[in-house]
Design a protein around this motif. Structure first.
Motif, PDB file in Angstrom:
ATOM      1  N   TYR A   1       2.666   1.367  -3.711  1.00  0.00           N
ATOM      2  CA  TYR A   1       1.923   1.464  -4.959  1.00  0.00           C
ATOM      3  C   TYR A   1       0.577   2.178  -4.860  1.00  0.00           C
ATOM      4  O   TYR A   1       0.110   2.737  -5.848  1.00  0.00           O
ATOM      5  CB  TYR A   1       1.687   0.064  -5.541  1.00  0.00           C
ATOM      6  CG  TYR A   1       2.966  -0.560  -6.023  1.00  0.00           C
ATOM      7  CD1 TYR A   1       3.602  -0.110  -7.148  1.00  0.00           C
ATOM      8  CD2 TYR A   1       3.550  -1.602  -5.321  1.00  0.00           C
ATOM      9  CE1 TYR A   1       4.785  -0.666  -7.587  1.00  0.00           C
ATOM     10  CE2 TYR A   1       4.722  -2.180  -5.750  1.00  0.00           C
ATOM     11  CZ  TYR A   1       5.349  -1.695  -6.883  1.00  0.00           C
ATOM     12  OH  TYR A   1       6.511  -2.254  -7.307  1.00  0.00           O
ATOM     13  N   LEU A   2      -0.068   2.165  -3.730  1.00  0.00           N
ATOM     14  CA  LEU A   2      -1.406   2.748  -3.652  1.00  0.00           C
ATOM     15  C   LEU A   2      -1.431   4.167  -3.103  1.00  0.00           C
ATOM     16  O   LEU A   2      -2.314   4.939  -3.463  1.00  0.00           O
ATOM     17  CB  LEU A   2      -2.330   1.847  -2.822  1.00  0.00           C
ATOM     18  CG  LEU A   2      -2.493   0.419  -3.364  1.00  0.00           C
ATOM     19  CD1 LEU A   2      -3.437  -0.361  -2.475  1.00  0.00           C
ATOM     20  CD2 LEU A   2      -2.991   0.442  -4.793  1.00  0.00           C
TER      21      LEU A   2
ATOM     22  N   VAL B   1       0.840  -1.204   0.000  1.00  0.00           N
ATOM     23  CA  VAL B   1       0.000   0.000   0.000  1.00  0.00           C
ATOM     24  C   VAL B   1       0.871   1.248   0.000  1.00  0.00           C
ATOM     25  O   VAL B   1       0.623   2.190  -0.761  1.00  0.00           O
ATOM     26  CB  VAL B   1      -0.968  -0.011   1.201  1.00  0.00           C
ATOM     27  CG1 VAL B   1      -1.627   1.340   1.401  1.00  0.00           C
ATOM     28  CG2 VAL B   1      -2.017  -1.086   1.013  1.00  0.00           C
TER      29      VAL B   1
END
Length: 99
Positions: free
Chosen positions: A94-95, A91
């Protein structure tokens, strides 16, 4: 050492090791790469860390006594748990768009 201490040690080590591929830009914390790590390389590193933590857990189990036999279900569950432990690092990498 009580029997609960090695279990918690392995759980904490797995939590740390599962997030290392997403936090560090080095491969296995040793090799500096000339380019940025891609997702495929991070997943390969995640698998390698799974085996490193498994080896540590096996050594601790051997130190405590007889090693219990494990079947395919054991590896499916521990692999899934390891991937679940890697979720915070994924997370963050990448998020979330951190500036």
């Amino acid at each position: 050492m009580s029997q609960a201490a090695p279990v918690w040690l392995v759980v904490l080590l797995a939590l740390l090791a599962a997030n290392l591929p997403f936090i560090s830009q080095r491969f296995m914390l040793v090799y500096r790469l000339s380019t940025a790590k891609h997702l495929a390389l991070r997943l390969l590193e995640l698998v390698l860390w799974y085996f490193v933590v498994g080896a540590v857990a096996l050594a601790l189990e051997h130190q405590l006594g007889q090693i219990a036999p494990q079947g395919g279900e054991f590896y499916a569950i521990t692999g899934t748990l390891f991937v679940t432990f890697a979720f915070p690092g994924f997370v963050l990498r990448y998020l979330l768009k951190l500036r």
